[in-house]
Scaffold this motif. Structure first.
Motif, PDB file in Angstrom:
ATOM      1  N   ARG A 132       4.144  -0.811  10.842  1.00  0.00           N
ATOM      2  CA  ARG A 132       4.979   0.419  10.230  1.00  0.00           C
ATOM      3  C   ARG A 132       4.433   1.482   9.381  1.00  0.00           C
ATOM      4  N   MET A 133       4.360   2.649   9.683  1.00  0.00           N
ATOM      5  CA  MET A 133       3.473   3.422   8.840  1.00  0.00           C
ATOM      6  C   MET A 133       4.692   4.416   7.908  1.00  0.00           C
ATOM      7  N   ILE A 134       4.369   4.141   6.556  1.00  0.00           N
ATOM      8  CA  ILE A 134       5.320   4.868   5.764  1.00  0.00           C
ATOM      9  C   ILE A 134       4.743   5.958   5.135  1.00  0.00           C
ATOM     10  N   PRO A 135       5.284   7.147   5.439  1.00  0.00           N
ATOM     11  CA  PRO A 135       4.447   8.540   4.803  1.00  0.00           C
ATOM     12  C   PRO A 135       4.414   8.381   3.257  1.00  0.00           C
ATOM     13  N   THR A 136       3.205   9.057   2.709  1.00  0.00           N
ATOM     14  CA  THR A 136       3.112   9.072   1.273  1.00  0.00           C
ATOM     15  C   THR A 136       1.897  10.079   0.971  1.00  0.00           C
ATOM     16  N   ARG A 137       1.900  10.336  -0.028  1.00  0.00           N
ATOM     17  CA  ARG A 137       0.672  11.375  -0.546  1.00  0.00           C
ATOM     18  C   ARG A 137      -0.094  10.880  -1.692  1.00  0.00           C
ATOM     19  N   ALA A 138      -1.694  11.173  -1.355  1.00  0.00           N
ATOM     20  CA  ALA A 138      -2.474  10.569  -2.381  1.00  0.00           C
ATOM     21  C   ALA A 138      -3.630  11.571  -2.334  1.00  0.00           C
ATOM     22  N   ASN A 139      -4.097  12.009  -3.611  1.00  0.00           N
ATOM     23  CA  ASN A 139      -5.431  13.072  -3.779  1.00  0.00           C
ATOM     24  C   ASN A 139      -5.010  14.331  -3.017  1.00  0.00           C
ATOM     25  N   GLY A 140      -3.962  14.642  -3.139  1.00  0.00           N
ATOM     26  CA  GLY A 140      -3.527  16.047  -2.423  1.00  0.00           C
ATOM     27  C   GLY A 140      -3.553  16.162  -0.991  1.00  0.00           C
TER      28      GLY A 140
ATOM     29  N   SER B 142     -19.925  -0.621 -18.502  1.00  0.00           N
ATOM     30  CA  SER B 142     -19.418  -1.280 -17.360  1.00  0.00           C
ATOM     31  C   SER B 142     -20.278  -0.953 -16.066  1.00  0.00           C
ATOM     32  N   SER B 143     -20.130  -1.766 -14.879  1.00  0.00           N
ATOM     33  CA  SER B 143     -20.718  -1.324 -14.001  1.00  0.00           C
ATOM     34  C   SER B 143     -19.842  -0.293 -13.053  1.00  0.00           C
ATOM     35  N   ARG B 144     -20.401   0.225 -11.938  1.00  0.00           N
ATOM     36  CA  ARG B 144     -20.012   1.212 -11.055  1.00  0.00           C
ATOM     37  C   ARG B 144     -18.461   0.738 -10.460  1.00  0.00           C
ATOM     38  N   ARG B 145     -17.469   1.498 -10.758  1.00  0.00           N
ATOM     39  CA  ARG B 145     -16.104   1.037 -10.503  1.00  0.00           C
ATOM     40  C   ARG B 145     -15.883   1.324  -8.986  1.00  0.00           C
ATOM     41  N   GLU B 146     -14.620   0.621  -8.355  1.00  0.00           N
ATOM     42  CA  GLU B 146     -14.307   0.810  -7.072  1.00  0.00           C
ATOM     43  C   GLU B 146     -13.298   2.006  -6.890  1.00  0.00           C
ATOM     44  N   LEU B 147     -13.707   2.704  -5.927  1.00  0.00           N
ATOM     45  CA  LEU B 147     -12.990   3.961  -5.709  1.00  0.00           C
ATOM     46  C   LEU B 147     -11.659   3.626  -5.108  1.00  0.00           C
ATOM     47  N   GLN B 148     -10.630   4.008  -5.729  1.00  0.00           N
ATOM     48  CA  GLN B 148      -9.110   3.963  -5.572  1.00  0.00           C
ATOM     49  C   GLN B 148      -8.372   5.298  -5.071  1.00  0.00           C
ATOM     50  N   PRO B 149      -7.216   5.319  -4.351  1.00  0.00           N
ATOM     51  CA  PRO B 149      -6.331   6.381  -4.111  1.00  0.00           C
ATOM     52  C   PRO B 149      -5.604   6.528  -5.334  1.00  0.00           C
ATOM     53  N   MET B 150      -5.102   7.905  -5.735  1.00  0.00           N
ATOM     54  CA  MET B 150      -4.279   8.247  -6.778  1.00  0.00           C
ATOM     55  C   MET B 150      -3.145   9.049  -5.974  1.00  0.00           C
ATOM     56  N   PRO B 151      -1.781   8.206  -6.293  1.00  0.00           N
ATOM     57  CA  PRO B 151      -0.676   8.760  -5.788  1.00  0.00           C
ATOM     58  C   PRO B 151      -0.560  10.313  -6.328  1.00  0.00           C
ATOM     59  N   ASP B 152      -0.083  11.059  -5.403  1.00  0.00           N
ATOM     60  CA  ASP B 152       0.109  12.433  -5.843  1.00  0.00           C
ATOM     61  C   ASP B 152       1.284  12.458  -7.073  1.00  0.00           C
ATOM     62  N   VAL B 153       2.223  11.795  -7.014  1.00  0.00           N
ATOM     63  CA  VAL B 153       3.407  11.904  -7.809  1.00  0.00           C
ATOM     64  C   VAL B 153       3.147  11.660  -9.242  1.00  0.00           C
ATOM     65  N   LEU B 154       1.789  10.791  -9.572  1.00  0.00           N
ATOM     66  CA  LEU B 154       1.611  10.518 -10.877  1.00  0.00           C
ATOM     67  C   LEU B 154       0.756  11.626 -11.487  1.00  0.00           C
ATOM     68  N   VAL B 155       0.146  12.368 -10.798  1.00  0.00           N
ATOM     69  CA  VAL B 155      -0.607  13.545 -11.385  1.00  0.00           C
ATOM     70  C   VAL B 155      -0.311  15.239 -10.785  1.00  0.00           C
ATOM     71  N   GLU B 156       0.354  15.307  -9.968  1.00  0.00           N
ATOM     72  CA  GLU B 156       0.716  16.910  -9.677  1.00  0.00           C
ATOM     73  C   GLU B 156       1.547  17.297 -10.806  1.00  0.00           C
TER      74      GLU B 156
END
Length: 291
Positions: free
Chosen positions: A237-245, A75-89
């Protein structure tokens, strides 16, 4: 049925770390989730022949790494995407384990690793992140330990040429960092450009993958915000969350999902903002399309 239940019970504890590994390899949440599903399917099919010659964890990593290498090859180079902390911590509450997991998911590191050829990337992640021995990596990739060490050296040399210098990143839970983030969200919602300017470092950078290029410096970033993030009468509106630590915000404009902002906060202020646009980026965070 009993064999399937046994397989599920034995493999379930590894899903989070396999998702993190596939994400580090691919830089894409969507593709990482697909590859973990493929890994589990392959493992389930091969489970009757699994003879404990390696640990369950090692066996699953072998399947996942080879699945990622195959995907990258075709496959070709993939698009960088954010990872939610809740899925991997890590699910445990060990502070040291959480800090290590956050560091190895930093967005800048993920982007940096994507510049490596796939096999160099795999070797670097297995050796430097997962701390596998050269003999273990050699067995996984079906090469010699000498080849693993040589590949790791080339990966280190490539990264040394790409790095622009590391600076300690403030932890999201640090009180001073929290104050900066609260001020950033409030200023964004009220279109307070003076406060936004003061919170940004002079050399701050704003990026919007997959759009090439970057906006560098306070003035260019503020111009971008005022022209590209219009809102009606305080409609942001800014909703706080966490991604990539790292700390992140889900930005809604006039009630509609706009972008996920991942912030790098240092002692001197906000050093970078990476904004990922589109509702599809909200879905992995469990966030709605509209407010």
């Amino acid at each position: 049925m009993l064999e399937t239940e046994d397989f599920t019970a034995r493999t379930a504890p590894y899903r989070r770390e396999l998702l993190a590994h596939c994400y580090r390899m691919l830089g894409s949440v969507d593709d990482a989730e697909d590859l973990v599903q493929e890994t589990m399917l392959r493992a389930w099919r091969g489970y009757p022949d699994f003879q404990e010659r390696a640990s369950m964890r090692t066996w699953l990593y072998r399947i996942a790494t080879n699945a990622c290498l195959n995907a990258l090859e075709h496959s070709s180079r993939r698009e960088l995407q954010p990872m939610p902390d809740v899925l991997v911590e890590p699910e445990d509450s060990d502070p040291a384990a959480i800090l290590i997991a956050r560091h190895d998911m930093r967005l800048a590191l993920i982007a940096l690793w994507q510049h490596l050829p796939p096999r160099q990337r795999a070797v670097l992640l297995l050796r430097d992140v997962l701390r596998w021995k050269a003999t273990e990596v050699a067995e996984l990739l079906d090469v010699t330990p000498a080849a693993v060490n040589s590949t790791l050296q080339r990966a280190h040399a490539t990264l040394a040429n790409l790095r622009t210098g590391d600076e300690p990143i403030a932890e999201p839970d640090d009180p001073a960092t929290r104050a900066v983030l609260d001020s950033w969200a409030a200023a964004f919602e009220s279109s307070d450009t003076d406060t936004l300017t003061n919170l940004l470092r002079a050399e701050a950078v704003w990026e919007m993958p997959p759009i090439p290029g970057r906006f560098t410096g306070r003035d260019s970033i503020i111009r971008l915000i005022t022209t590209q993030c219009p809102s009606r009468n305080g409609g942001a509106r800014m909703i706080p969350t966490r991604a990539n630590g790292q700390p992140a915000f889900a930005l809604y404009l006039n009630g509609e999902a706009h972008s996920i902002q991942v912030l790098t906060v240092t002692a001197g202020g906000i050093a970078s903002v990476v904004a990922f646009h589109g509702f599809e980026r909200f879905e992995p965070f469990g966030l709605p399309k509209t407010l």
